[in-house]
Design a protein around this motif. Structure first.
Motif, short mmCIF file in Angstrom:
data_model
loop_
_atom_site.label_atom_id
_atom_site.label_comp_id
_atom_site.label_asym_id
_atom_site.label_seq_id
_atom_site.Cartn_x
_atom_site.Cartn_y
_atom_site.Cartn_z
N ARG A 19 38.25 -86.89 -6.97
CA ARG A 19 39.22 -85.01 -6.66
C ARG A 19 37.85 -83.88 -7.06
O ARG A 19 37.35 -84.17 -8.60
CB ARG A 19 39.67 -84.95 -7.40
CG ARG A 19 41.00 -83.34 -6.37
CD ARG A 19 41.65 -83.10 -7.69
NE ARG A 19 42.00 -83.17 -8.67
CZ ARG A 19 43.05 -82.00 -9.26
NH1 ARG A 19 44.08 -82.18 -8.39
NH2 ARG A 19 43.05 -82.06 -10.26
N ALA A 51 38.92 -76.03 5.93
CA ALA A 51 40.11 -74.95 6.07
C ALA A 51 40.28 -73.87 6.09
O ALA A 51 39.81 -72.69 5.73
CB ALA A 51 41.37 -74.80 4.52
N GLY A 55 45.00 -72.19 4.77
CA GLY A 55 44.74 -73.25 5.65
C GLY A 55 45.46 -74.12 6.02
O GLY A 55 46.58 -75.52 5.88
N ASP A 56 46.32 -73.52 6.93
CA ASP A 56 46.88 -74.02 8.01
C ASP A 56 46.21 -74.80 9.57
O ASP A 56 46.83 -75.48 10.01
CB ASP A 56 47.66 -72.85 8.68
CG ASP A 56 46.90 -72.14 9.75
OD1 ASP A 56 47.56 -71.53 10.44
OD2 ASP A 56 45.43 -72.09 9.92
N THR A 58 42.68 -77.61 9.03
CA THR A 58 41.73 -78.70 8.75
C THR A 58 40.85 -79.26 9.43
O THR A 58 41.32 -79.77 10.56
CB THR A 58 42.57 -79.20 7.52
OG1 THR A 58 42.89 -79.97 7.88
CG2 THR A 58 43.36 -78.49 6.12
N THR A 69 41.19 -85.65 1.10
CA THR A 69 41.83 -84.38 1.90
C THR A 69 42.05 -83.33 1.28
O THR A 69 41.33 -83.13 0.10
CB THR A 69 43.54 -84.96 0.90
OG1 THR A 69 44.18 -85.96 1.82
CG2 THR A 69 44.27 -83.83 1.52
N SER A 71 42.77 -79.64 -0.04
CA SER A 71 43.30 -78.27 -0.14
C SER A 71 42.77 -77.18 -0.70
O SER A 71 41.71 -76.84 -1.44
CB SER A 71 45.06 -78.69 -0.64
OG SER A 71 44.37 -79.42 -2.32
N GLN A 72 43.76 -75.93 -0.94
CA GLN A 72 43.39 -75.11 -1.81
C GLN A 72 44.30 -74.27 -1.78
O GLN A 72 45.62 -74.28 -1.47
CB GLN A 72 42.28 -74.06 -0.54
CG GLN A 72 43.33 -73.52 0.57
CD GLN A 72 43.14 -73.17 1.62
OE1 GLN A 72 42.13 -73.55 2.29
NE2 GLN A 72 42.84 -71.36 2.09
N ASP A 73 44.43 -73.39 -3.14
CA ASP A 73 45.18 -72.56 -4.12
C ASP A 73 44.34 -70.59 -4.15
O ASP A 73 43.51 -70.67 -4.65
CB ASP A 73 45.47 -72.81 -5.64
CG ASP A 73 46.58 -72.13 -6.20
OD1 ASP A 73 46.43 -71.26 -5.18
OD2 ASP A 73 47.09 -72.68 -6.92
N GLN A 82 40.65 -84.14 -2.46
CA GLN A 82 40.74 -85.52 -2.61
C GLN A 82 39.83 -86.06 -2.11
O GLN A 82 39.92 -86.74 -0.84
CB GLN A 82 42.60 -85.65 -2.94
CG GLN A 82 42.91 -86.68 -3.66
CD GLN A 82 42.50 -87.31 -4.94
OE1 GLN A 82 42.78 -86.13 -6.03
NE2 GLN A 82 41.82 -88.11 -4.96
#
Length: 124
Positions: A19, A51, A55-56, A58, A69, A71-73, A82
């Motif tokens: 990751r 993304a 993030g909607d 990708t 995969t 992803s974001q925060d 990942q």
């Protein structure tokens, strides 16, 4: 001053997982689309995944779709990748980058902030 830093790379056997994490300071994550690129020795830099700003939406390059995969925060200014079912051909330096637009680009031309990369090596 904007600083982008990747971490999480390493040596893993084929079939394993890693990751990758990317943190960015000096910019507001939610104002940029974010992407992961990789570059193997002797090859061009390749867009792996990206993304949009929220993030909607990708994108994944064909060779990693279904295995990686993104992803974001945004609250933590952190982007993750990942990587599962790793293959030797995934071996490369992996870079995180911020696109100046809200919609991510598949190529590197529109990315304005780059990290220094984290090495991923997959042994057979």
């Amino acid at each position: 001053q904007v600083q982008v830093v990747e971490s999480g790379g390493g040596l893993v056997q084929a079939g394993g997982s890693l990751r990758l994490s990317c943190t960015a300071s000096g910019l507001t994550f939610g104002n940029y689309a974010m992407g992961w690129f990789r570059q193997a020795p002797g090859k061009e830099r390749e867009g792996v995944s990206c993304a949009n700003w929220n993030g909607d939406s990708t994108y994944y390059t064909d060779s990693v779709r279904g295995r990686f995969t993104i992803s974001q925060d945004n609250a933590k200014n952190t982007l993750l990748l990942q990587m599962n079912s790793l293959k030797p051909e995934d071996t490369a330096m992996y870079y995180c980058a911020a696109d100046y637009r809200w919609v991510c680009g598949r190529g590197p031309a529109t990315y304005v902030y780059w990290g220094r990369g984290t090495q991923v090596t997959v042994s057979s």
